[in-house]
Design an enzyme around this catalytic site. Structure first.
Site, mmCIF file in Angstrom:
data_model
loop_
_atom_site.group_PDB
_atom_site.id
_atom_site.type_symbol
_atom_site.label_atom_id
_atom_site.label_comp_id
_atom_site.label_asym_id
_atom_site.label_seq_id
_atom_site.Cartn_x
_atom_site.Cartn_y
_atom_site.Cartn_z
ATOM 1 N N HIS A 27 0.869 -1.081 0.086
ATOM 2 C CA HIS A 27 0.195 0.033 0.014
ATOM 3 C C HIS A 27 0.742 1.363 -0.107
ATOM 4 C CE1 HIS A 27 0.456 1.512 3.926
ATOM 5 N NE2 HIS A 27 0.763 0.273 4.623
ATOM 6 N N CYS A 28 0.236 2.114 -0.483
ATOM 7 C CA CYS A 28 0.945 3.605 -0.417
ATOM 8 C C CYS A 28 0.250 4.367 0.603
ATOM 9 C CB CYS A 28 1.016 4.368 -1.692
ATOM 10 S SG CYS A 28 -0.549 4.626 -2.683
ATOM 11 N N GLN A 29 0.210 5.785 0.338
ATOM 12 C CA GLN A 29 -0.352 6.579 1.390
ATOM 13 C C GLN A 29 -2.027 6.555 1.514
ATOM 14 O OE1 GLN A 29 1.735 10.141 0.305
ATOM 15 N NE2 GLN A 29 1.893 10.306 2.373
#
Length: 615
Positions: A27-29
């Site tokens: 995942h990213c932000q």
């Protein structure tokens, strides 16, 4: 802490085709990112209907699910369910070089962003303490705080080695250990001494410092992934625990100091020269391009290939003018555009989304307003791109740069305090004011036209009536059961028919309005004045084309007349790309009708009645 997202995590995995279908996840932000074995098992409509999912996006071979700022909590629950063993070998599709590079860079740098952001904010606090003379640069407190912030940057090669190894599916601990060799104080002492170093008195080791560097370790671990996999393949399992690490250290240690590290240092030197050239001769270019076009890059995932340039510039020169200034201008512009929409729109649900999303965007997270407000309405996105470009232009012309990486929202202005001056701080403040004011004015002016159109009264509530619809496409009629996709052939999505198209044009099959247009433009939903809801899906698995070869002629909520062109597509190029061009047309509210009957067979034209829907 994340227990409340347990149900959402299970639902997401189910809609992705089950845990056995998932080969990779991170995942990213704001987004969950997955790779799968069989894309046909993904229920896109089901994913986007989940409470807690903002949007599904397919880009660069990755299935992205936009969640929001609590994405980490959702991912914690997903990790408990699926197997994300980074060393597990899986079969993955081949991709183009550009896609592969962007995907590789994104997966390597994304996990490092929280650490870089935290260290950047510590540096900002330290700069404030110095500016307001709370502490002295000669004090132990300054020394220690600086150590807190610099630790991440000093040992960045070790951190990148770990994340890169996870991406390349080799042992991340061995990778970090090889990076540690390159940063050992004994090697630093040899470099400082300056005397020639030869391994076994034969192999020369180039005297180069690798602390805080980026390119050398990327090259080293890339080669190590192949060396390690080769050793795992040829060394017997009974002794691999001892001999694979030993031989990996011997081979990679030699290559790192003699060939790969020096090559990486040379490349890094050229990058530093390039960055310096830009800052002197064309400092405005990166800031304008990022400030103006970052939202487009975000939509296509290309920002992940550009953002690391800022980290590399900081590693080489101690500051970032490539990505940071343009990024923060773009984000503030997007936040402002959404805030104006919240002020101008009459849609209560949209106002609520725009208000909360703009606050988040001002803090540096723009995806909720990008996908929920600015992109669907278009005019705020255009205004934000112009405003972000203007702010970026000022930041570039004044050679504004930040001294640490971090979030790209209002708090990021503290990152521009450095070099014992407030000049860059005030320049970025002015750049953000330019972005915000120009965006606000443009959005407000355009809203008088577009919000007026957007607030056209919707079609009245209707009592369902018998409806006769024409074919939306010229071509050969195909029974739905003959469609080469189980979801359509089984009528799980509704009853209807399909067309083998003779041309790349879709028209409205009745008077009504556009209910939805998929971002990839391969599918379009309509609802008739009599209540019939249909989905026209051009081709099978064409979502993978990401909108290539498609052009939408209408917008969501637009009123259309029977026979009005609503979509075009390049039939020959889609076929040449290897995609099935069957076009299923299904009534998505089938349960509300007593019968849905296809009229006629064989060839049909766009003005011929083809489907009778009866209450």
């Amino acid at each position: 802490m994340s227990k409340k997202y347990e149900g959402l995590a299970h639902d997401i995995i189910e809609k992705l085709g089950g845990k056995k279908n998932i080969t990779e996840g991170y995942h990213c932000q704001t987004r969950l990112r997955f790779k799968v074995l069989d894309e046909s098992k993904i229920d896109i409509k089901g994913l986007e209907s989940l409470d807690g999912v903002t949007k599904y996006i397919f880009n660069a071979g990755v299935h992205q699910i936009v969640i929001g700022t609590h994405v980490k909590d959702v991912f914690e629950e997903i990790e408990k369910i699926i197997d994300l063993d980074p060393t597990k070998e899986v079969q993955v599709e081949k991709k183009g070089s550009l896609t592969a590079i962007i995907e590789f860079v994104a997966a390597t740098f994304q996990p490092v962003i929280p650490a870089l952001s935290g260290a950047g904010m510590v540096k900002a606090v330290l700069a404030l303490l110095i500016v307001f003379q709370v502490i002295s640069p000669e004090s132990q407190t300054y020394y220690l705080l600086n150590m807190f912030a610099d630790g991440v940057f000093f040992f960045l090669p070790i951190i990148l080695a770990f994340t890169e190894a996870q991406k390349l599916r080799c042992n991340p601990i061995l990778a970090a250990s090889v990076a540690a060799m390159m940063m050992h104080p004994n090697w630093g002492a040899l470099v400082t001494a300056g005397d020639p170093v030869k391994f076994f008195e034969i192999i020369p080791f180039t005297l180069a410092t690798y602390t805080g560097s980026v390119i050398p370790i990327l090259l080293v671990i890339f080669v190590q992934s192949y060396v390690e996999k080769f050793l795992n393949r040829v060394i017997p399992k009974s002794v691999e625990l001892v001999f694979v690490p030993m031989l990996t250290f011997l081979v990679m240690g030699t290559l790192a100091f003699s060939v790969l590290g020096p090559i990486g240092s040379i490349i890094g030197g050229y990058l530093a020269t390039f960055f310096t050239f830009l800052s002197i001769n064309a400092s405005w270019v990166p800031a304008v391009l990022i400030g103006g076009f970052l939202p487009i890059r975000v939509m296509f995932g290309l920002h992940n290939g550009v953002a690391p340039l800022g980290v590399m510039q900081m590693a080489e020169l101690g500051y970032d003018s490539i990505f940071g200034p343009g990024c923060v201008c773009s984000n503030i512009a997007q936040a402002t555009a959404a805030a104006v929409v919240a002020f101008r729109t009459k849609d209560k649900k949209l106002r609520q989304l725009a208000t909360s999303g703009s606050i988040t965007a001002y803090m540096g997270i723009t995806e909720p307003v990008l996908y929920g407000v600015n992109l669907p309405k278009k005019y705020p996105l255009i205004s934000a791109m112009i405003g972000g470009g203007l702010g970026g232009l000022y930041a570039g012309l004044t050679n504004t740069h930040r001294f640490a990486t971090g979030s790209s929202g209002i708090p990021a202005i503290l990152l521009y305090i450095g070099d014992d001056t407030m000049r860059f701080f005030w320049n970025i403040v002015i750049a953000l004011i330019i972005s915000a004011v120009s965006t606000a004015v443009l959005t407000y002016v355009l809203s008088f036209k577009f919000e007026k159109e957007a607030n056209i009264p919707e079609m009245k509530e209707v009592i369902l009536e018998d409806t006769l619809m024409i074919s939306p496409i010229r071509g050969q009629i195909i029974p739905l059961s003959a469609v080469h996709d189980e979801a359509f052939a089984s009528e799980a999505l509704g009853k209807g028919f399909a067309i083998a198209p003779a041309e790349g044009k879709v028209v409205a099959p009745f008077d009504g309005k556009i209910a939805a247009i998929f971002p990839t433009k391969h599918a379009i939903g309509l609802v008739s004045e009599t209540g019939v809801e249909i989905l026209i899906h051009v081709g099978l698995n064409t979502v993978e084309l990401n909108g290539k070869y498609f052009e939408a002629l209408v917008e969501a909520d637009e009123i259309v007349k029977k026979g009005q062109p609503i979509l075009t597509f390049d039939l020959e190029k889609i076929q040449a790309a290897g995609y099935d061009t069957q076009v299923p047309i299904v009534v998505t509210n089938t349960p509300q009708y007593s019968s849905i009957e296809t009229i006629g067979s064989g060839q049909t034209d766009c003005d011929e009645a083809i489907l009778a829907v009866r209450v």
